[in-house]
Design an enzyme around this catalytic site. Structure first.
Site, short mmCIF file in Angstrom:
data_model
loop_
_atom_site.label_atom_id
_atom_site.label_comp_id
_atom_site.label_asym_id
_atom_site.label_seq_id
_atom_site.Cartn_x
_atom_site.Cartn_y
_atom_site.Cartn_z
N ASP A 262 -19.94 -16.78 56.18
CA ASP A 262 -21.31 -16.93 55.70
C ASP A 262 -22.16 -15.70 56.03
O ASP A 262 -22.13 -15.18 57.14
CB ASP A 262 -21.97 -18.14 56.36
CG ASP A 262 -21.24 -19.45 56.10
OD1 ASP A 262 -19.99 -19.43 56.08
OD2 ASP A 262 -21.90 -20.48 55.93
N HIS B 102 -14.37 -22.04 51.35
CA HIS B 102 -15.58 -22.06 52.17
C HIS B 102 -15.60 -23.23 53.15
O HIS B 102 -15.85 -23.04 54.34
CB HIS B 102 -16.82 -22.13 51.29
CG HIS B 102 -18.09 -22.21 52.08
ND1 HIS B 102 -18.59 -21.15 52.79
CD2 HIS B 102 -18.95 -23.25 52.31
CE1 HIS B 102 -19.69 -21.51 53.42
NE2 HIS B 102 -19.94 -22.78 53.14
N ARG C 6 -21.93 -34.07 57.95
CA ARG C 6 -22.95 -33.55 57.04
C ARG C 6 -23.41 -34.58 56.02
O ARG C 6 -24.40 -34.36 55.32
CB ARG C 6 -22.40 -32.34 56.28
CG ARG C 6 -21.95 -31.21 57.18
CD ARG C 6 -21.31 -30.09 56.37
NE ARG C 6 -20.68 -29.08 57.20
CZ ARG C 6 -21.29 -27.99 57.65
NH1 ARG C 6 -22.55 -27.78 57.33
NH2 ARG C 6 -20.65 -27.12 58.40
N HIS D 278 -25.65 -15.76 54.46
CA HIS D 278 -26.92 -16.49 54.46
C HIS D 278 -28.15 -15.58 54.44
O HIS D 278 -29.08 -15.75 55.23
CB HIS D 278 -26.99 -17.44 55.66
CG HIS D 278 -26.40 -18.79 55.38
ND1 HIS D 278 -26.84 -19.60 54.36
CD2 HIS D 278 -25.39 -19.47 55.99
CE1 HIS D 278 -26.14 -20.72 54.35
NE2 HIS D 278 -25.24 -20.65 55.32
N ASP E 217 -21.59 -18.96 50.80
CA ASP E 217 -22.91 -19.02 51.44
C ASP E 217 -23.47 -17.61 51.63
O ASP E 217 -23.79 -17.18 52.74
CB ASP E 217 -22.85 -19.78 52.76
CG ASP E 217 -22.86 -21.29 52.55
OD1 ASP E 217 -22.70 -21.73 51.40
OD2 ASP E 217 -23.04 -22.03 53.54
N ASP F 150 -29.61 -18.25 50.85
CA ASP F 150 -30.36 -19.34 51.51
C ASP F 150 -30.57 -19.05 52.99
O ASP F 150 -29.80 -18.35 53.64
CB ASP F 150 -29.66 -20.70 51.35
CG ASP F 150 -30.01 -21.38 50.04
OD1 ASP F 150 -31.01 -21.00 49.42
OD2 ASP F 150 -29.26 -22.29 49.64
N ARG F 151 -31.65 -19.63 53.50
CA ARG F 151 -32.07 -19.53 54.90
C ARG F 151 -32.58 -18.12 55.24
O ARG F 151 -33.74 -17.94 55.51
CB ARG F 151 -30.96 -19.98 55.86
CG ARG F 151 -30.61 -21.46 55.69
CD ARG F 151 -29.76 -21.97 56.83
NE ARG F 151 -29.41 -23.37 56.67
CZ ARG F 151 -30.15 -24.39 57.05
NH1 ARG F 151 -31.32 -24.18 57.61
NH2 ARG F 151 -29.76 -25.64 56.86
N HIS G 71 -18.49 -21.85 56.81
CA HIS G 71 -19.28 -23.08 56.72
C HIS G 71 -19.93 -23.56 58.01
O HIS G 71 -20.85 -24.38 57.97
CB HIS G 71 -18.38 -24.18 56.16
CG HIS G 71 -19.04 -25.40 55.61
ND1 HIS G 71 -20.23 -25.36 54.89
CD2 HIS G 71 -18.68 -26.70 55.67
CE1 HIS G 71 -20.55 -26.59 54.53
NE2 HIS G 71 -19.64 -27.42 54.99
N ASN H 166 -21.13 -23.97 49.59
CA ASN H 166 -21.96 -25.13 49.22
C ASN H 166 -23.41 -24.73 48.95
O ASN H 166 -24.15 -25.47 48.29
CB ASN H 166 -21.90 -26.19 50.32
CG ASN H 166 -22.47 -25.71 51.64
OD1 ASN H 166 -22.01 -24.72 52.20
ND2 ASN H 166 -23.48 -26.40 52.15
N HIS H 167 -23.84 -23.55 49.44
CA HIS H 167 -25.20 -23.10 49.18
C HIS H 167 -25.32 -22.31 47.88
O HIS H 167 -26.43 -21.89 47.53
CB HIS H 167 -25.74 -22.28 50.35
CG HIS H 167 -26.31 -23.15 51.43
ND1 HIS H 167 -27.65 -23.46 51.50
CD2 HIS H 167 -25.72 -23.79 52.46
CE1 HIS H 167 -27.86 -24.25 52.54
NE2 HIS H 167 -26.70 -24.46 53.14
#
Length: 477
Positions: A223, A333, A381, A225, A252, A255-256, A408, A284-285
């Site tokens: 990730d 992922h 999750r 991110h 990923d 995001d964030r 992840h 997943n993002h």
């Protein structure tokens, strides 16, 4: 233990847990809250543990605890608050709206609660509107409405330019330099990168086979991110991508972190420059629901246009879901599956050109996590599954593979090896969200050897824009 002693012990443990929470040591806080609950369960303890689970991105556990808090005390407002946030994290906006409404009814003078209720209601209404106007022809693309020729370049634009040669190594050097100085690529060229990336990903299979020649280094990253300056640090430590220095980024990307646009443009640019030596797995993002909540959608709208945000959603739906390196290393992922007997051929035949479903092979690839116990259990999750070492072993044996690499999850050292060395997690975003204190890592293997070697690194400074700056306030409770 007497009732009074249990209550006293629970209070003491709660205070210790609260201190750990304030120190952002959330896993330790969860353990202490759990011990307190065992001594003397209460709505407050379940509510506090729910909040700690949210910080650890364990939305399923957070939802469970918030619900338990409400069952213990129907008037415990924070229980509804926590459950609403857990539902938001899972993209279950209608359920979140119901709980936000309960909070506003209980606290009619709470302006913050009212604001969150109205924002959630707006999202629900927007989704309803989008569903109402959705065109039946699913093949109709946002890209069809683009006319790059009509987009003029401003006279004062001093950034990198694309011409008939397309992406070059020189262009990528100029792009990285521009973006690292908080500059912006012109929207015409950003659109061009997106359209070309979409075209190249559409031609890829859902499961991509990679052949690494004997003696050649190959790098797997987890990730990112939106942590652009940490991404550049990877290239500094490990070398820029090239035909002799290939990479796989395992989902990923966005995001964030608040430099997600910069990350994805650079990654897509390298994919176009080195299509057979630079690989990307969907995370997943890379989905509309996650992007709407965790910042990427807002960042693209702020830096470019709403139309570009919609195009990104289309491109994300084209990215492959998994890779196999030298027929021995399976890379995806999230993780493995809620059912036995899944084959590589099953993955190849999975339709990925869509938003992630809530179950099935695609969901598991993007969302699942390993656990130490044998068998399977519901996901922490709330999506996907947790799978044990026996599940990993069966999958590897059935498909003649040696080990799994996945991402992840934040890991303190940037990576973690479990299931007897058969399942490796790599996470490449150090000091995640500027608060987790973790290191980042990447994996190097060599064709002909395939033994993983780990490079661990610290976070580097970035411009003073906080993580989640573009995210919905509903996930920042």
């Amino acid at each position: 233990m007497t009732e009074e002693a249990g209550e006293s012990q629970a209070i003491e443990l709660k205070e210790k847990a609260n201190a750990k929470f304030k120190e952002q040591r959330y896993e330790e806080a969860v353990q202490l809250y759990s011990e307190a609950i065992e001594a003397e369960p209460s709505a407050i303890l379940y509510g506090n543990r729910s909040f700690a689970y949210l910080k650890l991105e364990c939305s399923g556990y957070a939802l469970r605890d918030a619900t338990e808090a409400i069952l213990l005390d129907r008037k415990y407002v924070k229980g509804y608050y926590r459950r609403a946030q857990a539902y938001m994290s899972l993209g279950k906006f209608k359920f979140a709206l119901r709980d936000f409404e309960a909070v506003t009814n209980a606290c009619p003078n709470d302006q913050d609660a009212k604001k969150r209720y109205l924002e959630c209601k707006k999202i629900v209404q927007r989704i309803a509107f989008e569903n109402a106007i959705r065109v039946d022809d699913v093949k109709k693309s946002v890209a069809d409405a683009l006319d790059l020729d009509s987009m003029s370049i401003d006279d004062d634009y001093d950034g990198p330019c694309l011409d008939e040669k397309g992406i070059t190594a020189e262009f990528m050097e100029q792009l990285i330099d521009k973006l690292s100085k908080c500059g912006k690529l012109h929207r015409k060229y950003a659109y061009q990168i997106l359209l070309e990336a979409k075209a190249i990903f559409e031609k890829c299979p859902t499961l991509v086979d990679i052949e690494v020649p004997d003696g050649q280094k190959f790098t797997i990253c987890g990730d990112i991110h939106g942590q652009f300056y940490d991404l550049l640090n990877i290239f500094k430590l490990n070398g820029m991508p090239s035909e002799s220095n290939p990479y796989l980024f395992n989902g990923d990307f966005v995001d964030r972190g608040s430099f997600s646009v910069e990350c994805i443009l650079v990654l897509f640019g390298f994919k176009l420059l080195y299509p057979n030596h630079f690989y990307m797995s969907r995370g997943n993002h890379e989905s509309h629901t996650m992007n709407r909540m965790y910042g990427f959608d807002g960042e693209v709208r702020s830096k470019y246009t709403e139309h570009m945000a919609q195009l990104f959603t289309e491109v994300f739906c084209c990215i492959p879901l998994a890779h196999v390196i030298n027929k021995k290393i399976f890379v995806t992922h999230g993780g493995l599956f809620s059912e036995d007997d899944v084959t590589l051929e099953d993955i190849r035949n999975t339709d990925r050109f869509r938003e992630p479903p809530e179950n099935g092979i695609m969901c598991d690839l993007l969302w699942s996590d390993p656990m130490s116990m044998r068998g399977r259990s519901p996901s922490k999750r709330g999506v996907g599954v947790q799978f044990g070492p026996d599940v990993t072993e069966k999958f590897l044996q059935k498909n003649n593979l040696e080990y799994v690499v996945r991402s992840h999850e934040v890991k303190l050292q940037g990576y973690e090896v479990v299931h007897g060395g058969k399942c490796i997690t790599v996470f490449s975003a150090p000091n995640y969200c500027d608060q987790m204190g973790n290191k980042g890592a990447f994996i190097n293997i060599t064709g002909g050897d395939l033994t993983p070697k780990y490079t661990v690194y610290e976070a580097v400074p970035h411009p003073n824009i906080r993580p989640m700056a573009y995210a919905s306030s509903l996930v920042n409770i």
